[in-house]
Design an enzyme around this catalytic site. Structure first.
Site, PDB file in Angstrom:
ATOM      1  N   ASN A 191       0.808  -1.224   0.000  1.00 40.28           N
ATOM      2  CA  ASN A 191       0.000   0.000   0.000  1.00 40.28           C
ATOM      3  C   ASN A 191       0.845   1.279   0.000  1.00 40.28           C
ATOM      4  OD1 ASN A 191      -2.449  -1.542   0.180  1.00 40.28           O
ATOM      5  ND2 ASN A 191      -2.004  -1.830   2.363  1.00 40.28           N
ATOM      6  N   ARG A 192       2.073   1.154  -0.491  1.00 41.28           N
ATOM      7  CA  ARG A 192       2.994   2.295  -0.579  1.00 41.28           C
ATOM      8  C   ARG A 192       3.356   2.887   0.784  1.00 41.28           C
ATOM      9  NH1 ARG A 192       3.138   0.037  -4.708  1.00 41.28           N
ATOM     10  NH2 ARG A 192       3.302   0.917  -6.803  1.00 41.28           N
ATOM     11  N   LEU A 193       3.094   2.119   1.853  1.00 36.84           N
ATOM     12  CA  LEU A 193       3.497   2.575   3.190  1.00 36.84           C
ATOM     13  C   LEU A 193       4.891   2.012   3.490  1.00 36.84           C
ATOM     14  CD1 LEU A 193       0.163   2.260   5.200  1.00 36.84           C
ATOM     15  CD2 LEU A 193       1.196   4.293   4.168  1.00 36.84           C
TER      16      LEU A 193
END
Length: 214
Positions: A191-193
């Protein structure tokens, strides 16, 4: 215009948490480098981009090969009169960047640069294959040349000149030690975290560790 909006990848191979990291970034680098070195999908774990600032204010980036590292920093070799060499001599700074897609990792290093002692450059130059030694003498790196034949003819002459002889290191060729003062370790996450851990060198030579938002 080609639309690349649907190029997507899920990053889920690892994580980088504060209770897993080393207190010193050079130890952390060693851990990650050994993993990259042993990964069969990474052919040159020591490939690193070096970015320097040119006189027009624009950064310039190129790939080199890391040749050694220790507590003091990272060593690579180049022609001191090349574009990168001249930029380094002007600012004595550079940004190094390792990217290992197979591990979903990158490392960004801001460093002060200084030439390694001449005897160290001599020792490494002597360890190189003779073809690479002659190549360093042949190429006026970054200068405009008339054609490919210009280099090949110079190489043929040097091969004859140094047949059966040792090749001396050119005075304008040698190593740089990149002494880091900031190192960021980036680990891809879902989630691009992504995990981003930043080490910053303090005046007492300890390292301050922070987490950055992705």
């Amino acid at each position: 215009m080609e639309n690349l909006h649907d190029y997507r990848k899920v990053y889920d191979k690892s994580q980088l948490l504060e209770n897993q990291i080393r207190e010193n970034p050079m130890q952390q680098f060693r851990d990650w480098f050994l993993e990259a070195e042993q990964n069969p999908n990474i052919s040159e774990a020591n490939a690193v981009s070096v970015s320097t600032l040119e006189k027009d204010g624009c950064p310039r980036t190129r790939m080199v090969l890391l040749k050694s590292y220790d507590w003091n920093g990272f060593v690579f070799y180049t022609n001191y009169e090349s574009r990168k060499g001249k930029a380094i001599e002007e600012t004595h700074k550079a940004c190094l960047h390792f990217f290992w897609p197979s591990l979903e990792r990158q490392i960004i290093i801001k460093a002060d640069l200084e030439r390694v002692p001449e005897n160290i450059s001599d020792g490494y130059f002597c360890s190189r294959p003779k073809g690479s030694q002659l190549g360093a003498k042949v190429s006026p790196q970054s200068q405009v040349i008339p054609n490919r034949e210009f280099l090949e003819e110079k190489l043929k002459k040097l091969e004859v000149e140094f047949e059966g002889k040792e090749v001396p290191r050119p005075e304008n060729w040698g190593g740089y030690l990149a002494k880091p003062y900031e190192i960021e370790f980036w680990q891809g996450r879902p989630n691009r975290l992504h995990d981003r851990i930043l080490y910053e060198l303090q005046e007492n030579f300890d390292w301050k560790i922070s987490r950055l938002a992705p």
